[in-house]
Design a protein around this motif. Structure first.
Motif, PDB file in Angstrom:
ATOM      1  N   GLU A  16       0.847  -1.197   0.085  1.00  0.00           N
ATOM      2  CA  GLU A  16      -0.005   0.235  -0.003  1.00  0.00           C
ATOM      3  C   GLU A  16       0.985   1.206   0.122  1.00  0.00           C
ATOM      4  O   GLU A  16       1.960   1.208   0.484  1.00  0.00           O
ATOM      5  N   GLU A  17       0.209   2.328  -0.611  1.00  0.00           N
ATOM      6  CA  GLU A  17       0.927   3.703  -0.467  1.00  0.00           C
ATOM      7  C   GLU A  17       0.421   4.294   0.737  1.00  0.00           C
ATOM      8  O   GLU A  17      -0.894   4.453   1.224  1.00  0.00           O
ATOM      9  N   MET A  18       1.522   4.459   1.827  1.00  0.00           N
ATOM     10  CA  MET A  18       1.178   4.840   3.276  1.00  0.00           C
ATOM     11  C   MET A  18       2.156   5.813   3.984  1.00  0.00           C
ATOM     12  O   MET A  18       3.694   5.516   3.473  1.00  0.00           O
ATOM     13  N   ASP A  19       1.919   6.782   4.608  1.00  0.00           N
ATOM     14  CA  ASP A  19       2.884   7.695   5.349  1.00  0.00           C
ATOM     15  C   ASP A  19       3.128   7.059   6.564  1.00  0.00           C
ATOM     16  O   ASP A  19       2.323   7.076   7.438  1.00  0.00           O
ATOM     17  N   VAL A  20       4.146   6.464   7.002  1.00  0.00           N
ATOM     18  CA  VAL A  20       4.497   5.984   8.232  1.00  0.00           C
ATOM     19  C   VAL A  20       4.749   6.869   9.445  1.00  0.00           C
ATOM     20  O   VAL A  20       4.369   6.283  10.290  1.00  0.00           O
ATOM     21  N   SER A  21       4.699   8.128   8.963  1.00  0.00           N
ATOM     22  CA  SER A  21       4.816   8.996   9.847  1.00  0.00           C
ATOM     23  C   SER A  21       3.315   9.217  10.945  1.00  0.00           C
ATOM     24  O   SER A  21       3.535   9.485  11.989  1.00  0.00           O
ATOM     25  N   ASN A  22       2.490   8.564  10.078  1.00  0.00           N
ATOM     26  CA  ASN A  22       1.065   8.295  10.814  1.00  0.00           C
ATOM     27  C   ASN A  22       1.457   7.073  11.750  1.00  0.00           C
ATOM     28  O   ASN A  22       1.050   5.757  11.068  1.00  0.00           O
ATOM     29  N   VAL A  23       2.044   7.055  12.831  1.00  0.00           N
ATOM     30  CA  VAL A  23       2.133   5.780  13.457  1.00  0.00           C
ATOM     31  C   VAL A  23       1.038   5.101  13.964  1.00  0.00           C
ATOM     32  O   VAL A  23       0.769   3.883  13.932  1.00  0.00           O
ATOM     33  N   PHE A  24      -0.017   5.823  14.480  1.00  0.00           N
ATOM     34  CA  PHE A  24      -1.486   5.056  14.869  1.00  0.00           C
ATOM     35  C   PHE A  24      -1.753   4.369  13.691  1.00  0.00           C
ATOM     36  O   PHE A  24      -2.287   2.928  13.837  1.00  0.00           O
ATOM     37  N   LYS A  25      -2.027   4.616  12.511  1.00  0.00           N
ATOM     38  CA  LYS A  25      -2.588   3.988  11.345  1.00  0.00           C
ATOM     39  C   LYS A  25      -1.675   3.030  10.665  1.00  0.00           C
ATOM     40  O   LYS A  25      -2.171   1.824  10.648  1.00  0.00           O
ATOM     41  N   THR A  26      -0.325   3.340  10.807  1.00  0.00           N
ATOM     42  CA  THR A  26       0.393   2.101  10.419  1.00  0.00           C
ATOM     43  C   THR A  26       0.484   0.874  11.492  1.00  0.00           C
ATOM     44  O   THR A  26       0.375  -0.335  11.135  1.00  0.00           O
ATOM     45  N   ALA A  27       0.550   1.401  12.760  1.00  0.00           N
ATOM     46  CA  ALA A  27       0.144   0.327  13.597  1.00  0.00           C
ATOM     47  C   ALA A  27      -0.880  -0.678  13.679  1.00  0.00           C
ATOM     48  O   ALA A  27      -1.179  -1.950  13.709  1.00  0.00           O
ATOM     49  N   ASN A  28      -2.109   0.132  13.399  1.00  0.00           N
ATOM     50  CA  ASN A  28      -3.331  -0.668  13.345  1.00  0.00           C
ATOM     51  C   ASN A  28      -3.362  -1.524  11.842  1.00  0.00           C
ATOM     52  O   ASN A  28      -4.274  -2.500  12.022  1.00  0.00           O
ATOM     53  N   LYS A  29      -2.649  -1.118  10.931  1.00  0.00           N
ATOM     54  CA  LYS A  29      -2.381  -2.035   9.650  1.00  0.00           C
ATOM     55  C   LYS A  29      -1.782  -3.418  10.147  1.00  0.00           C
ATOM     56  O   LYS A  29      -2.012  -4.418   9.589  1.00  0.00           O
ATOM     57  N   ILE A  30      -0.472  -3.240  10.928  1.00  0.00           N
ATOM     58  CA  ILE A  30       0.021  -4.347  11.211  1.00  0.00           C
ATOM     59  C   ILE A  30      -0.451  -5.241  12.202  1.00  0.00           C
ATOM     60  O   ILE A  30      -0.350  -6.575  12.141  1.00  0.00           O
ATOM     61  N   ARG A  31      -0.956  -4.687  13.301  1.00  0.00           N
ATOM     62  CA  ARG A  31      -1.503  -5.521  14.444  1.00  0.00           C
ATOM     63  C   ARG A  31      -2.236  -6.643  14.147  1.00  0.00           C
ATOM     64  O   ARG A  31      -1.823  -7.796  14.915  1.00  0.00           O
ATOM     65  N   PRO A  32      -3.304  -6.802  13.319  1.00  0.00           N
ATOM     66  CA  PRO A  32      -4.112  -7.836  13.115  1.00  0.00           C
ATOM     67  C   PRO A  32      -3.304  -8.821  12.229  1.00  0.00           C
ATOM     68  O   PRO A  32      -3.525 -10.240  12.205  1.00  0.00           O
ATOM     69  N   LEU A  33      -2.164  -8.545  11.963  1.00  0.00           N
ATOM     70  CA  LEU A  33      -1.432  -9.727  10.924  1.00  0.00           C
ATOM     71  C   LEU A  33      -0.495 -10.558  12.073  1.00  0.00           C
ATOM     72  O   LEU A  33      -0.528 -11.504  11.430  1.00  0.00           O
ATOM     73  N   GLY A  34      -0.334 -10.355  13.115  1.00  0.00           N
ATOM     74  CA  GLY A  34       0.516 -11.088  13.953  1.00  0.00           C
ATOM     75  C   GLY A  34       1.836 -11.512  13.396  1.00  0.00           C
ATOM     76  O   GLY A  34       2.505 -12.551  13.618  1.00  0.00           O
ATOM     77  N   VAL A  35       2.581 -10.489  13.044  1.00  0.00           N
ATOM     78  CA  VAL A  35       3.894 -10.389  12.552  1.00  0.00           C
ATOM     79  C   VAL A  35       5.224 -10.986  13.782  1.00  0.00           C
ATOM     80  O   VAL A  35       4.878 -10.456  14.867  1.00  0.00           O
ATOM     81  N   ASP A  36       6.018 -11.640  13.391  1.00  0.00           N
ATOM     82  CA  ASP A  36       7.126 -11.974  14.234  1.00  0.00           C
ATOM     83  C   ASP A  36       8.355 -10.756  14.238  1.00  0.00           C
ATOM     84  O   ASP A  36       8.982 -10.452  14.952  1.00  0.00           O
ATOM     85  N   GLY A  37       8.232  -9.966  12.933  1.00  0.00           N
ATOM     86  CA  GLY A  37       9.281  -8.872  12.610  1.00  0.00           C
ATOM     87  C   GLY A  37       8.879  -7.684  12.025  1.00  0.00           C
ATOM     88  O   GLY A  37       7.760  -7.944  10.951  1.00  0.00           O
ATOM     89  N   ILE A  38       9.441  -6.767  12.086  1.00  0.00           N
ATOM     90  CA  ILE A  38       9.177  -5.431  11.095  1.00  0.00           C
ATOM     91  C   ILE A  38      10.632  -4.999  10.746  1.00  0.00           C
ATOM     92  O   ILE A  38      11.407  -4.972  11.513  1.00  0.00           O
ATOM     93  N   VAL A  39      10.639  -4.755   9.515  1.00  0.00           N
ATOM     94  CA  VAL A  39      11.640  -4.164   8.826  1.00  0.00           C
ATOM     95  C   VAL A  39      11.803  -3.092   7.728  1.00  0.00           C
ATOM     96  O   VAL A  39      10.374  -2.728   7.405  1.00  0.00           O
ATOM     97  N   GLY A  40      12.620  -2.351   7.635  1.00  0.00           N
ATOM     98  CA  GLY A  40      12.630  -1.257   6.693  1.00  0.00           C
ATOM     99  C   GLY A  40      13.633  -0.309   6.651  1.00  0.00           C
ATOM    100  O   GLY A  40      14.670  -0.182   7.641  1.00  0.00           O
ATOM    101  N   GLY A  41      13.758   0.561   5.949  1.00  0.00           N
ATOM    102  CA  GLY A  41      14.720   1.616   5.722  1.00  0.00           C
ATOM    103  C   GLY A  41      14.149   2.879   5.489  1.00  0.00           C
ATOM    104  O   GLY A  41      14.029   3.357   4.489  1.00  0.00           O
TER     105      GLY A  41
END
Length: 308
Positions: A47-72
């Motif tokens: 998706e096209e998304m601005d990660v500076s919106n931490v609340f929105k980004t976290a809400n996208k990730i939370r239901p996925l049940g991930v083991d790790g987060i990566v990024g540059g």
């Protein structure tokens, strides 16, 4: 091991980590052109998304049940190629850390230019991540010792929850190649030239390279040989009609993207996203080291229960 890739660009880190055995569930970037190229090459959602919106980004990730987060997080404000002051994009380093704290995955990988390690933004983010119980392995890698035909130096911060700082250092150092990979080593069956032109930032630097050395860092611009190029004493050969700049496709190969990777965008956009990408094999190298380290941690004392 399930992960998400923030600031995914055209997918160099994602592809490298997939090759190392990670499963990517979701990715995002704030540049639509890169998102489109990424979508053409991966089956998972991007998706096209601005990660500076931490609340929105976290809400996208939370239901996925991930083991790790990566990024540059975007590196222009740390780069030696640009201005020296830290601007708004440096704040995305803290946004990345805030997403980590909100999700609390078992591990994370953060990649940036080598200079980022000495930045104020990184100092604040790393202190914060340690306060969230992450042990940080901080290492600057020369990509040519990690399966990439390019002398590209990149900084990695790899965090693992409830483990000590520099936990992965021995694994990372032990697996480095004994010698640098050259362009010939990687692309010998694809090229029919010995020398090529890489436009310098200024004419105090060399511009002609041989394929029997690692390439210089692939940047986001790709210019032809100018008619007035004066030459440089350190050039691998004098300029003649046979010496040219590398093509967009050849530059993508120096970044170790596979030959079948789809590049569907304007040339200017492609040059920029290729230059900004994490080399695929560098991501693969870091991923393999992380896999090895996580396996060791799980077998020693069960601290990483999900991998036991």
């Amino acid at each position: 091991m399930k992960i998400v890739d923030l600031f995914c660009g055209c997918g160099g880190l994602s592809l490298g980590l997939e090759r190392a055995g990670f499963e990517i569930l979701w990715a995002c970037d704030n540049w639509d052109k890169a998102v489109n190229v990424y979508a053409d090459n991966f089956s998972h959602r991007v998706e096209e998304m601005d990660v500076s919106n931490v609340f929105k980004t976290a809400n996208k990730i939370r239901p996925l049940g991930v083991d790790g987060i990566v990024g540059g997080p975007p590196c222009q404000d740390f780069s030696t190629a640009g201005k020296r002051s830290e601007g708004d994009r440096a704040n995305l380093t803290r946004s990345f850390a805030d997403v980590i704290a909100a999700i609390r995955p078992t591990f994370f990988i953060m990649e940036n230019v080598a200079r980022a390690k000495s930045s104020r933004a990184y100092a604040e983010a790393s202190d914060f991540l340690r306060s969230q119980d992450y042990g940080l392995t901080e290492v600057t890698l020369n990509a040519s010792l990690c399966g990439v035909p390019q002398r590209r130096k990149r900084f990695f911060c790899i965090g693992i929850r409830d483990l000590p700082d520099q936990f992965l250092e021995d694994v990372i150092q032990r697996n480095l190649a004994a010698k640098e990979m050259t362009v010939r080593d990687y692309m010998s069956d694809e090229i029919d030239f010995e020398f090529y032109y890489r436009h310098p930032r200024n004419y105090n630097r060399r511009a002609v390279y041989t394929i029997d050395e690692p390439a210089a860092t692939v940047r986001g611009v790709n210019r032809p040989v100018p008619s007035g190029y004066p030459g440089h004493r350190a050039d691998a050969a004098p300029i003649d009609q046979s010496i040219r700049a590398l093509s967009t496709s050849e530059r993508s190969r120096l970044q170790t993207f596979p030959r079948g990777f789809t590049w569907d965008a304007a040339k200017t956009h492609l040059e920029l996203m290729i230059g900004n990408a994490v080399p695929v094999e560098l991501g693969h190298y870091v991923g393999r080291c992380l896999m090895e380290g996580l396996g060791c941690a799980a077998s020693h004392d069960g601290k990483i229960a999900s991998f036991g």
